[in-house]
Design a protein around this motif. Sequence first.
Motif, mmCIF file in Angstrom:
data_model
loop_
_atom_site.group_PDB
_atom_site.id
_atom_site.type_symbol
_atom_site.label_atom_id
_atom_site.label_comp_id
_atom_site.label_asym_id
_atom_site.label_seq_id
_atom_site.Cartn_x
_atom_site.Cartn_y
_atom_site.Cartn_z
ATOM 1 N N ASP A 189 2.531 2.399 7.346
ATOM 2 C CA ASP A 189 3.686 3.634 6.796
ATOM 3 C C ASP A 189 2.798 4.540 6.524
ATOM 4 O OD1 ASP A 189 6.084 3.661 5.901
ATOM 5 O OD2 ASP A 189 5.648 3.022 4.316
ATOM 6 N N PHE A 190 4.050 5.923 6.295
ATOM 7 C CA PHE A 190 3.616 7.269 5.724
ATOM 8 C C PHE A 190 5.126 7.763 5.954
ATOM 9 C CE2 PHE A 190 4.404 7.225 11.205
ATOM 10 C CZ PHE A 190 5.294 7.914 11.015
ATOM 11 N N VAL A 191 4.620 8.909 5.298
ATOM 12 C CA VAL A 191 5.775 10.255 5.175
ATOM 13 C C VAL A 191 5.374 11.264 5.559
ATOM 14 C CG1 VAL A 191 7.326 8.634 2.879
ATOM 15 C CG2 VAL A 191 5.003 10.056 2.274
ATOM 16 N N VAL A 192 6.308 12.171 5.609
ATOM 17 C CA VAL A 192 5.857 13.233 6.168
ATOM 18 C C VAL A 192 6.749 14.152 5.509
ATOM 19 C CG1 VAL A 192 5.398 15.244 8.455
ATOM 20 C CG2 VAL A 192 5.997 12.856 8.570
ATOM 21 N N TYR A 193 6.019 15.549 5.664
ATOM 22 C CA TYR A 193 6.381 16.681 4.201
ATOM 23 C C TYR A 193 5.766 17.673 4.961
ATOM 24 C CZ TYR A 193 6.086 13.578 0.253
ATOM 25 O OH TYR A 193 6.840 12.016 -0.199
ATOM 26 N N ASP A 194 6.864 18.838 4.778
ATOM 27 C CA ASP A 194 6.902 20.349 5.217
ATOM 28 C C ASP A 194 5.922 20.416 4.648
ATOM 29 O OD1 ASP A 194 7.064 23.110 5.268
ATOM 30 O OD2 ASP A 194 8.791 22.656 7.228
ATOM 31 N N ALA A 195 4.549 21.271 4.926
ATOM 32 C CA ALA A 195 3.812 21.695 4.125
ATOM 33 C C ALA A 195 4.253 23.083 3.351
ATOM 34 C CB ALA A 195 2.343 22.108 5.444
ATOM 35 N N ALA A 214 1.069 -1.223 0.337
ATOM 36 C CA ALA A 214 0.278 -0.133 0.110
ATOM 37 C C ALA A 214 1.113 1.114 -0.215
ATOM 38 C CB ALA A 214 -0.677 0.178 1.589
ATOM 39 N N GLU A 215 0.137 2.129 -0.484
ATOM 40 C CA GLU A 215 1.111 3.826 -0.595
ATOM 41 C C GLU A 215 1.043 4.138 0.595
ATOM 42 O OE1 GLU A 215 2.744 5.354 -2.294
ATOM 43 O OE2 GLU A 215 2.450 3.508 -4.036
ATOM 44 N N PRO A 216 2.226 4.506 1.165
ATOM 45 C CA PRO A 216 2.590 5.972 2.320
ATOM 46 C C PRO A 216 1.274 6.345 2.928
ATOM 47 C CG PRO A 216 4.583 6.520 1.117
ATOM 48 C CD PRO A 216 3.717 5.156 0.549
ATOM 49 N N ILE A 217 0.948 6.412 4.050
ATOM 50 C CA ILE A 217 0.061 7.572 4.150
ATOM 51 C C ILE A 217 0.936 8.774 4.138
ATOM 52 C CG2 ILE A 217 -1.536 8.746 5.448
ATOM 53 C CD1 ILE A 217 -2.836 5.671 5.986
ATOM 54 N N THR A 218 0.218 10.119 3.602
ATOM 55 C CA THR A 218 1.210 11.492 3.862
ATOM 56 C C THR A 218 1.121 12.684 4.433
ATOM 57 O OG1 THR A 218 1.415 11.307 1.433
ATOM 58 C CG2 THR A 218 1.874 13.808 2.594
ATOM 59 N N ILE A 219 1.898 12.311 5.191
ATOM 60 C CA ILE A 219 1.928 13.480 6.631
ATOM 61 C C ILE A 219 2.321 15.247 6.856
ATOM 62 C CG2 ILE A 219 1.884 14.439 8.875
ATOM 63 C CD1 ILE A 219 0.143 11.321 8.126
#
Length: 206
Positions: A45-51, A9-14
């Motif tokens: 699974d998730f990835v975190v991006y600077d908004a 599954a694709e990681p969730i975007t945070i």
Amino acid sequence: MAENSGAGAEPITIKKYANRRLYNTQSSSYVTLDYLAQMIKDGTDFVVYDAKTGEDITRSVLTHIIVEEEAKGQSLLPLGFLRHLISFYGDSLQSLVPSYLEQSMQSFAHNQEQMRHYMRDAFGGMNPFAQFEDMGRKNMALFENAMKMFAPDLERGAKPEGGGKGDKPARTSSPVGGEQSKSDVAEMRAKLTEMQKQLDALAGKK
């Protein structure tokens, strides 16, 4: 919690905003570091991006989670391990340490159910730590083999260039340089041995 835990599954975007708030784009809700920690434990699974910039800041957020967990008194990282880890920053071996640690933890995670079984059997007189020691030896052997591939000259010394008939032998390193190489190898092995002890201690705490 069962979000996005399927294989492949694709990681969730945070997204992390300037006010330090974390936004789960899948559930359209704000979440906390504790929530992200639980997602990891659930295998989500998730990835975190600077908004604002779009920069991937997953590593810094995961590090922050570890700091928060350690602050709660749930200490997993011995002081000696942390000191040795810090000492590798800027070291010539720095690039190899992440893969070594990742392999060690992957091996631990892969065998965690078997380890729990060993721990239960320990009450019947079995010593489960022998299994940890065996895993540690295997991890060290893997890493030493990798080191030989990346830096064979550290073990054998510089080889002469050329080698054909009539070629003049290339100048070899001076005795001082050879002693320095041996010293570097000895220091490297000492550091790795000590780090392995810390990893074994970490496994024992689990």
